[in-house]
Each structure stands twice: as structure tokens, then as C-alpha cells.
Write a protein that holds these residues in place. Sequence first.
Motif, PDB file in Angstrom:
ATOM      1  N   PHE A 126       0.449  -1.263  -0.234  1.00  0.00           N
ATOM      2  CA  PHE A 126       0.103   0.283  -0.047  1.00  0.00           C
ATOM      3  C   PHE A 126       1.091   1.459   0.107  1.00  0.00           C
ATOM      4  O   PHE A 126       0.682   2.094  -1.181  1.00  0.00           O
ATOM      5  CB  PHE A 126      -1.266  -0.057   0.849  1.00  0.00           C
ATOM      6  CG  PHE A 126      -1.883   1.447   1.498  1.00  0.00           C
ATOM      7  CD1 PHE A 126      -2.491   1.713   0.998  1.00  0.00           C
ATOM      8  CD2 PHE A 126      -1.469   1.910   2.147  1.00  0.00           C
ATOM      9  CE1 PHE A 126      -3.465   2.386   0.593  1.00  0.00           C
ATOM     10  CE2 PHE A 126      -2.386   3.352   2.514  1.00  0.00           C
ATOM     11  CZ  PHE A 126      -3.332   3.741   1.919  1.00  0.00           C
ATOM     12  N   ARG A 130       1.496   3.825  -2.786  1.00  0.00           N
ATOM     13  CA  ARG A 130      -0.356   5.365  -3.061  1.00  0.00           C
ATOM     14  C   ARG A 130       1.463   6.374  -2.367  1.00  0.00           C
ATOM     15  O   ARG A 130       0.811   7.460  -3.143  1.00  0.00           O
ATOM     16  CB  ARG A 130      -0.722   5.078  -1.627  1.00  0.00           C
ATOM     17  CG  ARG A 130      -1.669   4.083  -2.207  1.00  0.00           C
ATOM     18  CD  ARG A 130      -2.869   4.644  -2.115  1.00  0.00           C
ATOM     19  NE  ARG A 130      -3.424   5.084  -2.277  1.00  0.00           N
ATOM     20  CZ  ARG A 130      -5.179   5.683  -1.824  1.00  0.00           C
ATOM     21  NH1 ARG A 130      -5.458   6.261  -3.462  1.00  0.00           N
ATOM     22  NH2 ARG A 130      -5.407   6.772  -1.223  1.00  0.00           N
ATOM     23  N   ASN A 131       2.503   5.960  -2.255  1.00  0.00           N
ATOM     24  CA  ASN A 131       3.445   6.856  -1.550  1.00  0.00           C
ATOM     25  C   ASN A 131       4.403   6.552  -1.920  1.00  0.00           C
ATOM     26  O   ASN A 131       5.452   6.251  -0.898  1.00  0.00           O
ATOM     27  CB  ASN A 131       2.708   7.216   0.120  1.00  0.00           C
ATOM     28  CG  ASN A 131       3.542   8.731   0.634  1.00  0.00           C
ATOM     29  OD1 ASN A 131       3.770   9.073  -0.274  1.00  0.00           O
ATOM     30  ND2 ASN A 131       3.206   8.857   1.128  1.00  0.00           N
ATOM     31  N   LEU A 223      -7.141   0.864  -2.101  1.00  0.00           N
ATOM     32  CA  LEU A 223      -7.327   1.942  -2.392  1.00  0.00           C
ATOM     33  C   LEU A 223      -5.785   1.987  -3.704  1.00  0.00           C
ATOM     34  O   LEU A 223      -5.218   1.932  -4.419  1.00  0.00           O
ATOM     35  CB  LEU A 223      -6.419   1.968  -1.840  1.00  0.00           C
ATOM     36  CG  LEU A 223      -7.685   3.180  -0.662  1.00  0.00           C
ATOM     37  CD1 LEU A 223      -7.408   3.006   1.004  1.00  0.00           C
ATOM     38  CD2 LEU A 223      -8.803   3.469  -1.276  1.00  0.00           C
ATOM     39  N   ILE A 224      -5.154   0.261  -3.931  1.00  0.00           N
ATOM     40  CA  ILE A 224      -4.004   0.161  -4.369  1.00  0.00           C
ATOM     41  C   ILE A 224      -4.748   0.485  -5.969  1.00  0.00           C
ATOM     42  O   ILE A 224      -3.880   0.655  -6.222  1.00  0.00           O
ATOM     43  CB  ILE A 224      -3.289  -1.051  -4.428  1.00  0.00           C
ATOM     44  CG1 ILE A 224      -2.095  -0.898  -2.859  1.00  0.00           C
ATOM     45  CG2 ILE A 224      -2.725  -1.725  -5.023  1.00  0.00           C
ATOM     46  CD1 ILE A 224      -1.925  -2.041  -1.939  1.00  0.00           C
ATOM     47  N   THR A 227      -5.523   3.758  -7.228  1.00  0.00           N
ATOM     48  CA  THR A 227      -4.131   4.423  -7.515  1.00  0.00           C
ATOM     49  C   THR A 227      -3.036   3.488  -8.809  1.00  0.00           C
ATOM     50  O   THR A 227      -2.729   4.728  -9.786  1.00  0.00           O
ATOM     51  CB  THR A 227      -2.974   4.230  -6.191  1.00  0.00           C
ATOM     52  OG1 THR A 227      -3.090   4.696  -5.375  1.00  0.00           O
ATOM     53  CG2 THR A 227      -1.124   4.887  -7.071  1.00  0.00           C
TER      54      THR A 227
END
Length: 317
Positions: A126, A130-131, A223-224, A227
Motif C-alpha cells: 500500500f 500509494r506513496n 485503494l491500491i 492508484t
Amino acid sequence: MKMPIMELNTSATPFLLTGFVGLEKAHHWISIPLSVVYISILLGNGILLFLIRVDHNLHEPMYYFLALLATTDLGMTLVTMPTVLCVMWINHREVSHGICFLQAYFIHSLSMIESGILLAMAYDRFIAIRNPLRYTSIITNIQVLKIGVGVFMRGFVLILPPILPLYWFSYCRSHVLSHAFCLHQDVIKLACADITFNRLYPVVVVFSMVLMDCLIIFCSYILILQTVMSIASEEERSKALNTCVSHICCILVFYVTVFGLTFIHRFGKNVPHLIHIIMSYIYFLSPPFMNPIIYSIKTKQIRGSILQLFSLSPPRT
């Protein structure tokens, strides 16, 4: 008025383990594929740990989490293998209460630990996707160590409450267990005591914890995916998804067998006992057997390390 004193159960009558009911004459033949699977698990996870230890290209958080997963799989195999093979090879079914409870403790603890490690690996992916710019500052070696300690502590501590009372229960019913290894749910069926707590705790605490892990992993991958779909380059999207494929496969292998076994135990009252036994072996053997294979096939760095180990490719710099 004297208060009742709980004393350790020192009954000399051992529990009796059970192999494949109705197939006792075939135990020697059944032991052959089981032995092959056990040897494959030991070799596969052992090689994985060795590669992560010696190959500096694998000294990254993602592979440290994989090393924790392989360690857990090895632990589960080493805990269950002795009693299973003793039953299959020499029909040695007796197991003392102390050894049985200790085996049950490690089996259930390691199951919860594996769920926690899969959650930690999802967190790692994640953050990486995401970051990515802050990945190395967030997922440091110290952070991996802290997460690993927390996951192992959670597993070993949460399983203690239902296991410790087993030492004080009396067992006046049949001493025959339904598997070739000791499980908490099997042992409490033989107890002549109030087992209300032991029945409720695994459902309320342990199962809900594993279910929560599964839900958090599911949400993290939503969420992944969001993205990844927002990345303009198709090549970059593919690269990002490929870093998750191995982990997703391991998640499916673990949770499908967990919920499959749970469903059979809870609702399969009319299902033949042999099916229960086969499902339990699938649960205990599939993740440790499949995880090294999945990562060896789907992860380029590990595949390269294996080829280098067996001198099938030039050394990497």
C-alpha cells in the motif's frame, strides 16, 4: 468455608490421535505424498530464507516480510509434522496432555501470526504504490522489526487465554482426537468442565481478528487498485500490479483455506468426517507449500537469485 482450588490435571491417560478414518490400512501409502510435501515445504521455505539472508538485492522490507512469512510456514510445518508422520508411519497415536496443549497453542498462534504477516505485507505494498516517494522513509528496517514483533506478540498472547485452561480441565470422556495433531476445538470436546469461555473466545476474539485482517487487506487493495488505475503509463501500471500479484496469490491460498475449513467445521455436520480431515490437511499444507512456489515464479528478483544459486545464470552485481 474453603475456596475451591484449581489444580493441574495430571491424568496419566494420554490422548489418542487419529489419521484418515477408514483408510488406516493405507496410511503407509498416504504417508509417501505427505512426506514429499513436508520435504518440499522445508526445502522451499528454507531456500527462500537462505536467499534473503545472503543476497543483498533482497535486503528490502518487502523481502523481510516474506522471510517472516517463510519462518511462520516452517514453524507450522515443524509443529504438525512429527505427530502426523508418527501416526502414518508407525501408528504411534498416543500424545501426552502437555505436548498436545503445547502443539495446539503453536498451531493456533502461528495461524494468527500468518494472517498478521499477510496484513503487514499488504501495508507494505500500500505504501509502496500509494506513496512511493516516502516509502523508504516510512518502511524502514526498524519499522519492519517493530511490525514483526507486534504481529508475533499478538499471535502468541491472544491464543493463551483459551489454551491455559486446558491444563486444568478434567477429561473423563473419550480420549480420541479427530486429527493427527491437536487442535483446541478437538480437545475441549473431551473436557468434563464448563467450556463456555473456550467456545466463545475463539469465535469472538480470534476469528473476528482474522476477519478484520482480511477486510483491511481487501480495503487496502481497493485503494491500491484506484492508484494503479490513475497511472497514465500502461507499462507503469503493469509494473505496479506485478509487485502485488505474488502477495494476492498468497492471500487467496491462505484465506480461502481458512474460511473453507471454518465453514466445513461450523456447518458441515452431515459432511463425512474424512472430508473434515482432508480439509484440515489442505489448510495446514497449502500455504507453506504454495507460498515459496508463488514467489519463485512471480517475483523476478527471487527467481534470479534461485537461478544464480544453482549456477544457471551469471552473478548479479
